[in-house]
Write a protein that holds these residues in place. Structure first.
Motif, PDB file in Angstrom:
ATOM      1  N   GLY A  35       0.755  -0.987  -0.131  1.00 29.67           N
ATOM      2  CA  GLY A  35      -0.038  -0.053  -0.055  1.00 29.67           C
ATOM      3  C   GLY A  35       0.715   1.057   0.016  1.00 29.67           C
ATOM      4  N   SER A  36       2.243   0.984  -0.263  1.00 30.82           N
ATOM      5  CA  SER A  36       2.921   2.460  -0.041  1.00 30.82           C
ATOM      6  C   SER A  36       3.122   3.278  -1.240  1.00 30.82           C
ATOM      7  N   ILE A  37       2.540   2.606  -2.394  1.00 28.54           N
ATOM      8  CA  ILE A  37       2.274   3.326  -3.871  1.00 28.54           C
ATOM      9  C   ILE A  37       0.978   3.312  -4.296  1.00 28.54           C
ATOM     10  N   ALA A  38       0.292   4.573  -4.526  1.00 24.33           N
ATOM     11  CA  ALA A  38      -1.074   4.375  -5.032  1.00 24.33           C
ATOM     12  C   ALA A  38      -1.096   5.283  -6.383  1.00 24.33           C
ATOM     13  N   VAL A  39      -2.077   4.878  -7.180  1.00 21.15           N
ATOM     14  CA  VAL A  39      -2.293   5.517  -8.565  1.00 21.15           C
ATOM     15  C   VAL A  39      -3.674   6.489  -8.393  1.00 21.15           C
ATOM     16  N   GLU A  40      -3.677   7.550  -9.068  1.00 22.88           N
ATOM     17  CA  GLU A  40      -4.632   8.116  -8.583  1.00 22.88           C
ATOM     18  C   GLU A  40      -5.022   8.888  -9.998  1.00 22.88           C
ATOM     19  N   GLN A  41      -6.168   8.757 -10.639  1.00 18.74           N
ATOM     20  CA  GLN A  41      -6.567   9.606 -12.000  1.00 18.74           C
ATOM     21  C   GLN A  41      -6.878  10.887 -11.700  1.00 18.74           C
ATOM     22  N   VAL A  42      -6.327  11.970 -12.347  1.00 16.66           N
ATOM     23  CA  VAL A  42      -6.802  13.464 -12.059  1.00 16.66           C
ATOM     24  C   VAL A  42      -7.512  13.916 -13.285  1.00 16.66           C
ATOM     25  N   PRO A  43      -8.395  14.929 -13.078  1.00 20.38           N
ATOM     26  CA  PRO A  43      -8.975  15.271 -14.426  1.00 20.38           C
ATOM     27  C   PRO A  43      -8.160  15.775 -15.557  1.00 20.38           C
ATOM     28  N   THR A  44      -8.229  15.758 -16.721  1.00 19.68           N
ATOM     29  CA  THR A  44      -7.567  16.142 -17.914  1.00 19.68           C
ATOM     30  C   THR A  44      -7.918  17.555 -18.097  1.00 19.68           C
ATOM     31  N   LYS A  45      -6.778  18.097 -17.826  1.00 20.45           N
ATOM     32  CA  LYS A  45      -7.101  19.645 -18.179  1.00 20.45           C
ATOM     33  C   LYS A  45      -5.574  20.165 -18.158  1.00 20.45           C
ATOM     34  N   TYR A  46      -5.369  21.045 -19.048  1.00 21.56           N
ATOM     35  CA  TYR A  46      -4.088  21.749 -19.141  1.00 21.56           C
ATOM     36  C   TYR A  46      -4.016  22.894 -18.218  1.00 21.56           C
ATOM     37  N   PRO A  47      -2.867  23.201 -17.416  1.00 22.59           N
ATOM     38  CA  PRO A  47      -1.846  22.478 -17.278  1.00 22.59           C
ATOM     39  C   PRO A  47      -1.477  21.642 -16.112  1.00 22.59           C
ATOM     40  N   GLN A  48      -2.217  20.545 -16.113  1.00 18.94           N
ATOM     41  CA  GLN A  48      -2.242  19.489 -15.045  1.00 18.94           C
ATOM     42  C   GLN A  48      -0.838  18.657 -14.653  1.00 18.94           C
TER      43      GLN A  48
END
Ligand code: SF4
Ligand code: SF4
Length: 446
Positions: A228-241
């Motif tokens: 559990g030490s590494i997570a992946v999160e999907q963030v909204p697509t927007k420039y300059p994300q």
């Protein structure tokens, strides 16, 4: 900051949604062949140039260190191919100024095998030793900044790192090299992330991926460690994300204060490309001698993501990818923050993530007349830093550079180009801000 309940699925205010042009994201990475000559600049990074370890006439093998770091903020350079050092001389760089470079004539029989290695077991090294080993690889931020990676991971005295932020947003239009690396080399990304966590003492890593790359997030999730030490999160697509401050807002809901670095919040940010390379190079004991580059644009016949030996002249890249029509401009990086290339003889260096190939007709159709400011506020609505680009633009036109900095926070502008993109009058706002910053820098050192 409460780290384990950080993500709220929101992101920064303002920003823009330019056309993505990411069609090549589905094409696998391909290797580029060796150019007859490779030009390795001694300065491919932020900091002091490296010092040559070789002389003209000397034979070198692929992977051999050919220049050493000169001071803390500097990194070594390694031979991208087996060959002979033809010269150490001034050569054109992509931005214009000529730079001291090691010119390597590649032996016809040079293959892909790396013949100089110093394998390390990252798990057996203490954090300080890891930082030194990372420096030996010549690694710099491959997202474009080219800041030496060891210096970023060496945490200042008294600071504590709460989390490593791994930037997999790749929000610039056209660029897909990070996307392909996440899909194809997710295991290396995790290995590099673990190494970077140990080097900077981060107990947690969060990999932020824009939600237009679900296959990348899926590939990474398939190889995440169980602890559990590494997570992946999907963030909204927007420039300059993909700018580090915006990604931190998206992941943690906190803002890096004006003039401060992420470490002030206990965060260290690294690009996915950097960590993929680190995950492979460090155990193999190799230096950074090649990188993945997106070659795209209407002026190229065979666009795609190419694994390019560092030092490859841009003219050779263009020859291999095939020029279509009358190519009249190359941009290094993406169209929003990239810079036009001054010479096709300039080489691909560590910070080059993309080569955008533009034809005369593309430029003609994209070129706009400049009209007076109509005070519409579109630029203000688009600026992710909450600046007033309209006011800054008017001051720039009057060359009131000092006021731009002291009253309108020019220093907080990170040149994302959103304001120029949004301006209906076609005012080259970000371009004038770059000039203002340069003038202020020169005045400060005069
Ligand atoms: S270039 Fe600078 S002023 Fe313009 S939108 Fe980006 S941060 Fe704001
Ligand atoms: S977007 Fe352009 S025209 Fe509108 S306020 Fe800003 S600078 Fe003026």
């Amino acid at each position: 900051m409460k780290l384990l309940s950080y993500f709220r699925g929101e992101t920064f205010a303002r920003g823009i949604h330019p056309a993505a042009h990411k069609e090549m994201a589905s094409r696998p990475i391909r290797r580029l062949s060796f150019a007859p000559r490779l030009v390795v600049p001694l300065s491919q990074h932020i900091g002091k140039p490296s010092k040559p370890l070789v002389r003209a006439g000397e034979e070198v093998v692929r992977g051999q260190p050919i220049a050493e770091a000169d001071g803390w903020l500097s990194v070594p350079q390694h031979a991208p191919a087996t060959g002979v050092v033809e010269a150490i001389e001034l050569r054109p760089s992509a931005r214009g100024p000529w730079m001291q470079s090691i010119v390597l004539r590649v032996h016809e029989g040079s293959g892909q095998e790396v013949l100089w290695r110093n394998p390390r077991d990252p798990d057996a090294l203490a954090p300080a030793e890891l930082v030194a080993a990372i420096r030996d690889t010549g690694m710099v931020g491959l997202g474009g900044a080219a800041f030496p990676s060891h210096a970023k991971l060496a945490v200042p005295k008294g600071a504590t790192v709460q989390a490593l932020v791994v930037n997999g947003c790749e929000c610039e239009p056209y660029l897909t090299c990070d996307h392909r690396l996440m899909v194809e080399r997710a295991a290396d990304l995790i290995a590099g992330t673990r190494t970077a966590m140990r080097a900077c003492g981060a107990p947690l890593a969060v990999i932020g991926v824009e939600d237009n790359k679900p296959d990348a997030a899926e590939a990474i999730r398939a190889v995440l460690p169980d602890d559990g030490s590494i997570a992946v999160e999907q963030v909204p697509t927007k420039y300059p994300q993909g700018s580090e401050k915006m990604l931190i807002i998206a992941l943690f809901g906190v803002e890096v204060p004006s003039g401060a670095l992420p470490i002030s919040l206990g965060l260290v940010v690294n690009n996915v490309g950097t960590l993929v390379a680190l995950g492979r190079l460090l155990p193999a004991g190799e230096g950074l001698i090649e990188r993945v580059v997106t070659v795209a644009g209407a002026g190229v016949e065979r666009p795609g993501n190419y694994l390019v030996p560092l030092g490859t002249p841009l003219a050779f890249v263009l020859e291999c990818a095939g020029a279509r029509g009358c190519v009249c401009e190359l941009v290094l990086g993406g169209p929003m923050m990239g810079q036009a290339v001054a010479s096709l003889d300039a080489p691909v260096t560590k910070g080059v993530s993309g080569v955008l190939v533009l034809r005369a007709e593309d430029l003609a159709s994209g070129r706009r007349r400049v009209y007076p400011c109509i005070k519409c506020g579109e630029c203000v609505e688009s600026c992710p830093m909450g600046l007033n680009p309209s006011a800054l633009g008017m001051l720039a036109a009057r060359r009131e550079y000092k006021r731009m900095a002291s009253e309108f926070h020019l220093g907080d502008c990170f040149e994302c180009g959103c304001c120029s993109y949004a301006c209906p009058s076609g005012i080259p706002l970000v371009q004038s801000f770059r000039v203002a910053k340069q003038v202020l820098r020169e005045r400060a050192t005069a």
